[in-house]
Design an enzyme around this catalytic site. Structure first.
Site, PDB file in Angstrom:
ATOM      1  N   HIS A  18       0.841  -1.205   0.000  1.00 52.67           N
ATOM      2  CA  HIS A  18       0.000   0.000   0.000  1.00 52.67           C
ATOM      3  C   HIS A  18       0.880   1.261   0.000  1.00 52.67           C
ATOM      4  O   HIS A  18       0.608   2.214  -0.724  1.00 52.67           O
ATOM      5  CB  HIS A  18      -0.865   0.042   1.266  1.00 52.67           C
ATOM      6  CG  HIS A  18      -1.903  -1.029   1.363  1.00 52.67           C
ATOM      7  ND1 HIS A  18      -2.029  -1.839   2.473  1.00 52.67           N
ATOM      8  CD2 HIS A  18      -2.874  -1.433   0.499  1.00 52.67           C
ATOM      9  CE1 HIS A  18      -3.041  -2.685   2.299  1.00 52.67           C
ATOM     10  NE2 HIS A  18      -3.564  -2.470   1.102  1.00 52.67           N
ATOM     11  N   LYS A  42     -18.650  -6.144   7.769  1.00 55.61           N
ATOM     12  CA  LYS A  42     -17.534  -7.080   7.607  1.00 55.61           C
ATOM     13  C   LYS A  42     -16.580  -6.992   8.794  1.00 55.61           C
ATOM     14  O   LYS A  42     -16.094  -5.913   9.118  1.00 55.61           O
ATOM     15  CB  LYS A  42     -16.791  -6.729   6.307  1.00 55.61           C
ATOM     16  CG  LYS A  42     -16.233  -7.920   5.584  1.00 55.61           C
ATOM     17  CD  LYS A  42     -15.786  -7.505   4.200  1.00 55.61           C
ATOM     18  CE  LYS A  42     -14.337  -7.835   3.965  1.00 55.61           C
ATOM     19  NZ  LYS A  42     -13.832  -7.334   2.691  1.00 55.61           N
ATOM     20  N   ARG A  91      -2.104  -5.731  -8.581  1.00 60.89           N
ATOM     21  CA  ARG A  91      -1.018  -6.692  -8.389  1.00 60.89           C
ATOM     22  C   ARG A  91      -0.975  -7.692  -9.524  1.00 60.89           C
ATOM     23  O   ARG A  91      -0.012  -7.831 -10.231  1.00 60.89           O
ATOM     24  CB  ARG A  91      -1.195  -7.441  -7.056  1.00 60.89           C
ATOM     25  CG  ARG A  91      -0.716  -6.658  -5.866  1.00 60.89           C
ATOM     26  CD  ARG A  91      -1.313  -7.174  -4.592  1.00 60.89           C
ATOM     27  NE  ARG A  91      -2.741  -6.932  -4.562  1.00 60.89           N
ATOM     28  CZ  ARG A  91      -3.505  -7.111  -3.494  1.00 60.89           C
ATOM     29  NH1 ARG A  91      -2.974  -7.556  -2.382  1.00 60.89           N
ATOM     30  NH2 ARG A  91      -4.790  -6.843  -3.539  1.00 60.89           N
ATOM     31  N   SER A 129      -2.749  -7.899   2.812  1.00 52.77           N
ATOM     32  CA  SER A 129      -2.965  -7.836   4.260  1.00 52.77           C
ATOM     33  C   SER A 129      -3.172  -9.231   4.833  1.00 52.77           C
ATOM     34  O   SER A 129      -2.625  -9.573   5.885  1.00 52.77           O
ATOM     35  CB  SER A 129      -4.169  -6.944   4.573  1.00 52.77           C
ATOM     36  OG  SER A 129      -3.925  -5.635   4.127  1.00 52.77           O
TER      37      SER A 129
HETATM   38  P1  ADP Z   1      -9.781  -3.428  -0.672  1.00 48.87           P
HETATM   39  O1  ADP Z   1     -10.455  -4.309   0.345  1.00 48.87           O
HETATM   40  O2  ADP Z   1     -10.525  -2.187  -1.009  1.00 48.87           O
HETATM   41  O3  ADP Z   1      -9.256  -4.135  -1.893  1.00 48.87           O
HETATM   42  P2  ADP Z   1      -7.040  -3.338   0.283  1.00 48.87           P
HETATM   43  O4  ADP Z   1      -6.551  -2.653   1.517  1.00 48.87           O
HETATM   44  O5  ADP Z   1      -6.894  -4.804   0.205  1.00 48.87           O
HETATM   45  O6  ADP Z   1      -8.526  -2.866   0.148  1.00 48.87           O
HETATM   46  O7  ADP Z   1      -6.348  -2.694  -0.989  1.00 48.87           O
HETATM   47  C1  ADP Z   1      -6.502  -1.358  -1.354  1.00 48.87           C
HETATM   48  C2  ADP Z   1      -5.920  -1.164  -2.755  1.00 48.87           C
HETATM   49  O8  ADP Z   1      -4.527  -1.382  -2.725  1.00 48.87           O
HETATM   50  C3  ADP Z   1      -6.484  -2.126  -3.807  1.00 48.87           C
HETATM   51  O9  ADP Z   1      -6.576  -1.438  -5.042  1.00 48.87           O
HETATM   52  C4  ADP Z   1      -5.424  -3.211  -3.881  1.00 48.87           C
HETATM   53  O10 ADP Z   1      -5.405  -3.830  -5.144  1.00 48.87           O
HETATM   54  C5  ADP Z   1      -4.169  -2.381  -3.659  1.00 48.87           C
HETATM   55  N1  ADP Z   1      -3.062  -3.168  -3.104  1.00 48.87           N
HETATM   56  C6  ADP Z   1      -3.073  -3.960  -2.004  1.00 48.87           C
HETATM   57  N2  ADP Z   1      -1.876  -4.542  -1.805  1.00 48.87           N
HETATM   58  C7  ADP Z   1      -1.069  -4.112  -2.819  1.00 48.87           C
HETATM   59  C8  ADP Z   1       0.286  -4.378  -3.206  1.00 48.87           C
HETATM   60  N3  ADP Z   1       1.061  -5.221  -2.539  1.00 48.87           N
HETATM   61  N4  ADP Z   1       0.761  -3.753  -4.312  1.00 48.87           N
HETATM   62  C9  ADP Z   1      -0.023  -2.925  -5.014  1.00 48.87           C
HETATM   63  N5  ADP Z   1      -1.314  -2.638  -4.724  1.00 48.87           N
HETATM   64  C10 ADP Z   1      -1.839  -3.224  -3.645  1.00 48.87           C
END
Ligand code: ADP
Length: 160
Positions: A18, A42, A91, A129
Site C-alpha cells: 500500500h 464485515k 497486483r 494484508s
Molecule cells: P480493498 O479491500 O478495497 O481491496 P485493500 O486494503 O486490500 O482494500 O487494498 C486497497 C488497494 O490497494 C487495492 O486497489 C489493492 O489492489 C491495492 N493493493 C493492495 N496490496 C497491494 C500491493 N502489494 N501492491 C499494489 N497494490 C496493492
C-alpha cells in the site's frame, strides 16, 4: 486548483505494498487522502481505530498525505472533499476483474471522478494484508513487508 486524490481501501493492516502505491501517488498529486473505507458488516483483523492509528503512524513523514475514514461509498467521499481521482493498486490479473467492475460502478455513480491504477512494484507485488496476517501468525519475519508500527502491533496480537 489543487489536484486531490483519494486512495481507499481496507488497510487491514496497511502494508509496504500500500505504501509503495501511496508514495508514488503522492508524487503525482498535490494531496492524497489515504481513506479507510469499510463495510461495517464485515469483521476485520483490526478495529477501525487500530487501522487508522497504524495508517497515521506509517504516513506521518509524508507531508501531502492525510488519513480519513468513511463507511459510505468512496466516490461520494471523493465528491465531498473535491477529489478528482481515486487511486487503486493492481497486483495481478486476479485484481483486475474486481477493479474493472469497481471502475464501472464508480463511473455509474460519479462519471466525473476518474480512477487511476498504479501497477505494483515487483518487490511488493506479492504482499496482501491477509498474507501478512498468515505469515506473522507462523512466526515469519515480516519486517521488510510492513511498516514498523504494524510489525509491533502484530507481535503484540500474536503474543496474546
Ligand atoms: P480493498 O479491500 O478495497 O481491496 P485493500 O486494503 O486490500 O482494500 O487494498 C486497497 C488497494 O490497494 C487495492 O486497489 C489493492 O489492489 C491495492 N493493493 C493492495 N496490496 C497491494 C500491493 N502489494 N501492491 C499494489 N497494490 C496493492
Amino acid at each position: 486548483m489543487k489536484r486531490i486524490a483519494i486512495y481507499p481501501g481496507s488497510f487491514d493492516p496497511i502494508t509496504n505494498g500500500h505504501l509503495d502505491i501511496l508514495s508514488r501517488a503522492a508524487k503525482a498529486f498535490d494531496e492524497v487522502v489515504l481513506l479507510l473505507a469499510v463495510n461495517p458488516a464485515k469483521k476485520g483483523n483490526f478495529t477501525i481505530e487500530e487501522r487508522l492509528e497504524m495508517m497515521k503512524e506509517a504516513t506521518s513523514s509524508m507531508p501531502n498525505v492525510s488519513v480519513d475514514f468513511t463507511d459510505g461509498l468512496t466516490v461520494y467521499y471523493a465528491k465531498k472533499v473535491g477529489s478528482s481521482h481515486v487511486i487503486r493498486g493492481l497486483r495481478a490479473v486476479s485484481d483486475f476483474e474486481y477493479e474493472f467492475q469497481l471502475h464501472a460502478a464508480n463511473k455509474y455513480l460519479a462519471p466525473d471522478v476518474e480512477m487511476v491504477f498504479f501497477m505494483a512494484s515487483s518487490n511488493t507485488s506479492f504482499i496482501s494484508s491477509s498474507m501478512i496476517i498468515q505469515l506473522s501468525q507462523n512466526g515469519v519475519d515480516i519486517s521488510s513487508l510492513v511498516p514498523p508500527c504494524v510489525e509491533k502491533k502484530l507481535q503484540k496480537k500474536n503474543a496474546r
